[in-house]
Design a protein around this motif. Structure first.
Motif, PDB file in Angstrom:
ATOM      1  N   ARG A 191       0.809  -1.215   0.000  1.00  0.00           N
ATOM      2  CA  ARG A 191       0.000   0.000   0.000  1.00  0.00           C
ATOM      3  C   ARG A 191       0.847   1.271   0.000  1.00  0.00           C
ATOM      4  O   ARG A 191       0.373   2.332  -0.417  1.00  0.00           O
ATOM      5  CB  ARG A 191      -0.960  -0.009   1.191  1.00  0.00           C
ATOM      6  CG  ARG A 191      -2.132  -0.945   0.960  1.00  0.00           C
ATOM      7  CD  ARG A 191      -2.850  -1.347   2.237  1.00  0.00           C
ATOM      8  NE  ARG A 191      -4.023  -2.134   1.930  1.00  0.00           N
ATOM      9  CZ  ARG A 191      -3.994  -3.420   1.575  1.00  0.00           C
ATOM     10  NH1 ARG A 191      -2.835  -4.049   1.502  1.00  0.00           N
ATOM     11  NH2 ARG A 191      -5.098  -4.075   1.287  1.00  0.00           N
ATOM     12  N   ASP A 192       2.075   1.144   0.439  1.00  0.00           N
ATOM     13  CA  ASP A 192       2.972   2.296   0.432  1.00  0.00           C
ATOM     14  C   ASP A 192       3.670   2.481  -0.918  1.00  0.00           C
ATOM     15  O   ASP A 192       4.256   3.546  -1.162  1.00  0.00           O
ATOM     16  CB  ASP A 192       4.042   2.149   1.515  1.00  0.00           C
ATOM     17  CG  ASP A 192       3.486   2.379   2.910  1.00  0.00           C
ATOM     18  OD1 ASP A 192       2.421   3.018   3.024  1.00  0.00           O
ATOM     19  OD2 ASP A 192       4.101   1.908   3.876  1.00  0.00           O
ATOM     20  N   ASN A 193       3.621   1.480  -1.784  1.00  0.00           N
ATOM     21  CA  ASN A 193       4.395   1.528  -3.021  1.00  0.00           C
ATOM     22  C   ASN A 193       3.621   1.266  -4.294  1.00  0.00           C
ATOM     23  O   ASN A 193       4.124   1.553  -5.377  1.00  0.00           O
ATOM     24  CB  ASN A 193       5.559   0.527  -2.947  1.00  0.00           C
ATOM     25  CG  ASN A 193       6.609   0.930  -1.939  1.00  0.00           C
ATOM     26  OD1 ASN A 193       7.490   1.723  -2.233  1.00  0.00           O
ATOM     27  ND2 ASN A 193       6.517   0.391  -0.727  1.00  0.00           N
ATOM     28  N   TYR A 194       2.412   0.714  -4.199  1.00  0.00           N
ATOM     29  CA  TYR A 194       1.677   0.331  -5.400  1.00  0.00           C
ATOM     30  C   TYR A 194       0.259   0.862  -5.370  1.00  0.00           C
ATOM     31  O   TYR A 194      -0.420   0.813  -4.338  1.00  0.00           O
ATOM     32  CB  TYR A 194       1.652  -1.193  -5.559  1.00  0.00           C
ATOM     33  CG  TYR A 194       3.018  -1.764  -5.860  1.00  0.00           C
ATOM     34  CD1 TYR A 194       3.480  -1.870  -7.162  1.00  0.00           C
ATOM     35  CD2 TYR A 194       3.860  -2.154  -4.826  1.00  0.00           C
ATOM     36  CE1 TYR A 194       4.750  -2.368  -7.438  1.00  0.00           C
ATOM     37  CE2 TYR A 194       5.129  -2.643  -5.092  1.00  0.00           C
ATOM     38  CZ  TYR A 194       5.563  -2.747  -6.397  1.00  0.00           C
ATOM     39  OH  TYR A 194       6.820  -3.222  -6.667  1.00  0.00           O
ATOM     40  N   ALA A 195      -0.189   1.371  -6.522  1.00  0.00           N
ATOM     41  CA  ALA A 195      -1.563   1.849  -6.635  1.00  0.00           C
ATOM     42  C   ALA A 195      -2.518   0.700  -6.870  1.00  0.00           C
ATOM     43  O   ALA A 195      -3.650   0.718  -6.396  1.00  0.00           O
ATOM     44  CB  ALA A 195      -1.664   2.861  -7.781  1.00  0.00           C
ATOM     45  N   ASP A 196      -2.088  -0.302  -7.618  1.00  0.00           N
ATOM     46  CA  ASP A 196      -2.925  -1.450  -7.958  1.00  0.00           C
ATOM     47  C   ASP A 196      -2.425  -2.672  -7.207  1.00  0.00           C
ATOM     48  O   ASP A 196      -1.295  -3.114  -7.419  1.00  0.00           O
ATOM     49  CB  ASP A 196      -2.891  -1.710  -9.468  1.00  0.00           C
ATOM     50  CG  ASP A 196      -3.325  -0.482 -10.260  1.00  0.00           C
ATOM     51  OD1 ASP A 196      -4.525  -0.234 -10.343  1.00  0.00           O
ATOM     52  OD2 ASP A 196      -2.433   0.227 -10.772  1.00  0.00           O
ATOM     53  N   LEU A 197      -3.273  -3.245  -6.351  1.00  0.00           N
ATOM     54  CA  LEU A 197      -2.867  -4.382  -5.520  1.00  0.00           C
ATOM     55  C   LEU A 197      -3.258  -5.723  -6.129  1.00  0.00           C
ATOM     56  O   LEU A 197      -2.879  -6.768  -5.611  1.00  0.00           O
ATOM     57  CB  LEU A 197      -3.485  -4.258  -4.129  1.00  0.00           C
ATOM     58  CG  LEU A 197      -3.150  -2.965  -3.375  1.00  0.00           C
ATOM     59  CD1 LEU A 197      -3.747  -3.009  -1.972  1.00  0.00           C
ATOM     60  CD2 LEU A 197      -1.650  -2.742  -3.311  1.00  0.00           C
ATOM     61  N   GLU A 198      -4.028  -5.692  -7.214  1.00  0.00           N
ATOM     62  CA  GLU A 198      -4.448  -6.946  -7.848  1.00  0.00           C
ATOM     63  C   GLU A 198      -3.221  -7.725  -8.324  1.00  0.00           C
ATOM     64  O   GLU A 198      -2.277  -7.162  -8.887  1.00  0.00           O
ATOM     65  CB  GLU A 198      -5.358  -6.648  -9.044  1.00  0.00           C
ATOM     66  CG  GLU A 198      -6.014  -7.885  -9.636  1.00  0.00           C
ATOM     67  CD  GLU A 198      -6.937  -7.554 -10.783  1.00  0.00           C
ATOM     68  OE1 GLU A 198      -7.751  -8.411 -11.147  1.00  0.00           O
ATOM     69  OE2 GLU A 198      -6.834  -6.445 -11.324  1.00  0.00           O
ATOM     70  N   HIS A 199      -3.221  -9.037  -8.073  1.00  0.00           N
ATOM     71  CA  HIS A 199      -2.114  -9.943  -8.422  1.00  0.00           C
ATOM     72  C   HIS A 199      -0.863  -9.672  -7.601  1.00  0.00           C
ATOM     73  O   HIS A 199       0.236 -10.064  -7.999  1.00  0.00           O
ATOM     74  CB  HIS A 199      -1.765  -9.871  -9.914  1.00  0.00           C
ATOM     75  CG  HIS A 199      -2.925 -10.079 -10.825  1.00  0.00           C
ATOM     76  ND1 HIS A 199      -3.755 -11.162 -10.713  1.00  0.00           N
ATOM     77  CD2 HIS A 199      -3.411  -9.329 -11.849  1.00  0.00           C
ATOM     78  CE1 HIS A 199      -4.691 -11.091 -11.637  1.00  0.00           C
ATOM     79  NE2 HIS A 199      -4.515  -9.991 -12.335  1.00  0.00           N
ATOM     80  N   LYS A 200      -1.002  -8.997  -6.469  1.00  0.00           N
ATOM     81  CA  LYS A 200       0.151  -8.707  -5.631  1.00  0.00           C
ATOM     82  C   LYS A 200      -0.037  -9.191  -4.197  1.00  0.00           C
ATOM     83  O   LYS A 200       0.924  -9.595  -3.551  1.00  0.00           O
ATOM     84  CB  LYS A 200       0.435  -7.197  -5.627  1.00  0.00           C
ATOM     85  CG  LYS A 200       0.789  -6.622  -6.997  1.00  0.00           C
ATOM     86  CD  LYS A 200       0.986  -5.127  -6.937  1.00  0.00           C
ATOM     87  CE  LYS A 200       1.362  -4.561  -8.297  1.00  0.00           C
ATOM     88  NZ  LYS A 200       0.295  -4.712  -9.295  1.00  0.00           N
ATOM     89  N   GLU A 201      -1.235  -9.143  -3.678  1.00  0.00           N
ATOM     90  CA  GLU A 201      -1.478  -9.548  -2.299  1.00  0.00           C
ATOM     91  C   GLU A 201      -1.438 -11.075  -2.174  1.00  0.00           C
ATOM     92  O   GLU A 201      -1.784 -11.798  -3.115  1.00  0.00           O
ATOM     93  CB  GLU A 201      -2.818  -9.018  -1.803  1.00  0.00           C
ATOM     94  CG  GLU A 201      -2.840  -7.501  -1.644  1.00  0.00           C
ATOM     95  CD  GLU A 201      -4.069  -7.025  -0.893  1.00  0.00           C
ATOM     96  OE1 GLU A 201      -3.907  -6.576   0.249  1.00  0.00           O
ATOM     97  OE2 GLU A 201      -5.161  -7.111  -1.459  1.00  0.00           O
ATOM     98  N   VAL A 202      -1.036 -11.550  -1.001  1.00  0.00           N
ATOM     99  CA  VAL A 202      -0.859 -12.996  -0.823  1.00  0.00           C
ATOM    100  C   VAL A 202      -1.517 -13.536   0.440  1.00  0.00           C
ATOM    101  O   VAL A 202      -1.433 -14.731   0.709  1.00  0.00           O
ATOM    102  CB  VAL A 202       0.645 -13.364  -0.793  1.00  0.00           C
ATOM    103  CG1 VAL A 202       1.319 -13.031  -2.115  1.00  0.00           C
ATOM    104  CG2 VAL A 202       1.356 -12.656   0.351  1.00  0.00           C
ATOM    105  N   TRP A 203      -2.159 -12.679   1.244  1.00  0.00           N
ATOM    106  CA  TRP A 203      -2.678 -13.180   2.513  1.00  0.00           C
ATOM    107  C   TRP A 203      -3.743 -14.255   2.299  1.00  0.00           C
ATOM    108  O   TRP A 203      -3.836 -15.200   3.078  1.00  0.00           O
ATOM    109  CB  TRP A 203      -3.218 -12.038   3.370  1.00  0.00           C
ATOM    110  CG  TRP A 203      -4.394 -11.308   2.808  1.00  0.00           C
ATOM    111  CD1 TRP A 203      -4.382 -10.189   2.034  1.00  0.00           C
ATOM    112  CD2 TRP A 203      -5.782 -11.649   2.991  1.00  0.00           C
ATOM    113  NE1 TRP A 203      -5.653  -9.805   1.709  1.00  0.00           N
ATOM    114  CE2 TRP A 203      -6.533 -10.683   2.296  1.00  0.00           C
ATOM    115  CE3 TRP A 203      -6.441 -12.670   3.669  1.00  0.00           C
ATOM    116  CZ2 TRP A 203      -7.929 -10.716   2.248  1.00  0.00           C
ATOM    117  CZ3 TRP A 203      -7.831 -12.698   3.634  1.00  0.00           C
ATOM    118  CH2 TRP A 203      -8.558 -11.732   2.928  1.00  0.00           C
ATOM    119  N   GLN A 204      -4.545 -14.128   1.209  1.00  0.00           N
ATOM    120  CA  GLN A 204      -5.529 -15.175   0.946  1.00  0.00           C
ATOM    121  C   GLN A 204      -4.849 -16.512   0.678  1.00  0.00           C
ATOM    122  O   GLN A 204      -5.334 -17.566   1.089  1.00  0.00           O
ATOM    123  CB  GLN A 204      -6.409 -14.794  -0.254  1.00  0.00           C
ATOM    124  CG  GLN A 204      -7.114 -13.463  -0.113  1.00  0.00           C
ATOM    125  CD  GLN A 204      -6.367 -12.334  -0.804  1.00  0.00           C
ATOM    126  OE1 GLN A 204      -5.137 -12.354  -0.864  1.00  0.00           O
ATOM    127  NE2 GLN A 204      -7.096 -11.368  -1.319  1.00  0.00           N
TER     128      GLN A 204
END
Length: 360
Positions: A168-181
């Motif tokens: 969230r501090d470096n990317y505007a688009d989080l799709e295909h980046k988050e891994v908690w799921q």
């Protein structure tokens, strides 16, 4: 453990062989295929592909080194085969599973030697068990694995939260980046595997283990191929002498991001924005922090404001439109990503907001 007379169950033997071949194919696919068959527009992390390919390879080997059980009749021989298999598993599959979890987090390079250190006691205990052909240490091994699992979960929860903040501090688009799921799903799969492996003797056990293996292969393939490689745009700080004045960042953002509508660019990173306005990414990050914002929140606010503007213009001109098209024109590739950001910003769903505005 598997029943001794697996050779009497031809269906299971075929199923077992099928899972082994599937693991081999998955490993070869990740190692040899350059393109992405699951998501052609995504470049997955090369390191993660290689580690996952290694995991699939040892999963296949794990099936192979238990094959002698099919042909053994002596209880002592079967027991020794399982002990050797357990030793090899503790040296390969177990540490590789932990490595994959760590490599998914791309905010920084984490040392992998602790993985070998925490698995060493299990390897040593299994080696002693093989040498003495004894299961006397198994309760201690299970207890150690339980505490190790709890510690690993606590560590990963902390690291995943840190990783999410970094995104969230470096990317505007989080799709295909988050891994908690992914960690939740993998934890459920692995927990189910261990529960059946250590607590059940029912006949269905051997089939359940193979089904879980297939699910794990399929899920890891999907996860690896749909996770963006963030090292391509890894932020790097510029020398302070090359940066613009810190006090002018707000004005620079207005001129080079808002007025030019740069925020509509897909996958715009903090580093790219800092370069566009002529400042240092560290200064820009500090500016957002001082405003009580993350970079992701800043860009999403601009995009949602743009969506509202497009919506009002379409209503005033009586032009046909869809929320999906307006979201895309506002910088969102995924409507689901837009819907989540919109609800967080506006406090209600897109449909409810539009209904309240009199368009539905």
């Amino acid at each position: 453990m598997y029943e001794q007379h697996i050779q009497d169950d031809l269906i299971f033997v075929m199923f077992y062989a099928g899972v082994t071949v599937t693991a081999i194919i998955a490993s070869c696919y990740l190692l040899l295929r350059r393109g992405n068959a699951f998501a052609p527009d995504i470049t997955p992390p090369r390191t993660l592909r290689r580690w996952t390919a290694a995991f699939f390879a040892v999963m296949a080997l794990g099936h192979i080194w238990y094959i002698p059980v099919i042909f053994l009749d002596s209880y002592d021989e079967v027991k020794l085969n399982y002990l050797i298999g357990g030793l090899l598993d503790s040296m390969t599959i177990f540490p590789l599973a932990i490595v994959i979890l760590l490599v998914m987090l791309q905010d920084r390079k984490r040392p992998l030697w602790p993985v070998a250190a925490i698995t060493a006691p299990v390897v040593a205990a299994m080696a002693w068990s093989v040498f003495n052909r004894s299961e006397v240490l198994f309760p201690a091994i299970y207890a150690y694995l339980l505490f190790l699992g709890i510690g690993l979960i606590i560590y990963m929860v902390r690291e995943v939260r840190r990783y999410s903040r970094w995104l969230r501090d470096n990317y505007a688009d989080l799709e295909h980046k988050e891994v908690w799921q992914s960690f939740i799903v993998l934890a459920v799969i692995l927990l189910t595997f261990h529960l059946y492996a250590y607590t059940t003797e029912e006949p269905a056990y051997k089939y359940i283990m193979q089904v879980i293996s297939l699910v794990l292969i399929g899920y890891l393939l999907w996860r690896v191929e749909t996770l963006s490689d963030l090292s391509i745009a890894q932020p790097q700080s510029l020398p302070a002498a090359e940066t613009a004045a810190h006090d002018n960042i707000g004005l620079l953002l207005q001129q080079h991001c808002i007025d030019t509508q740069l925020f509509l660019q897909h996958d715009l990173t903090l580093q790219q924005l800092a370069k566009a306005i002529g400042t240092n990414r560290l200064y820009l990050s500090q500016y957002f922090s001082g405003q009580g914002l993350t970079y992701n929140t800043y860009i999403n606010d601009l995009r949602i404001n743009h969506f509202v503007k497009l919506y009002r213009e379409a209503i005033a001109a009586h032009s046909p439109f869809t929320a999906q098209q307006l979201a895309h024109d506002s910088g969102y590739r995924s409507y689901s990503t837009f819907s989540l950001a919109f609800k967080q910003r506006m406090g209600q769903t897109v449909t409810a907001w539009m209904r309240g505005a009199g368009t539905i």
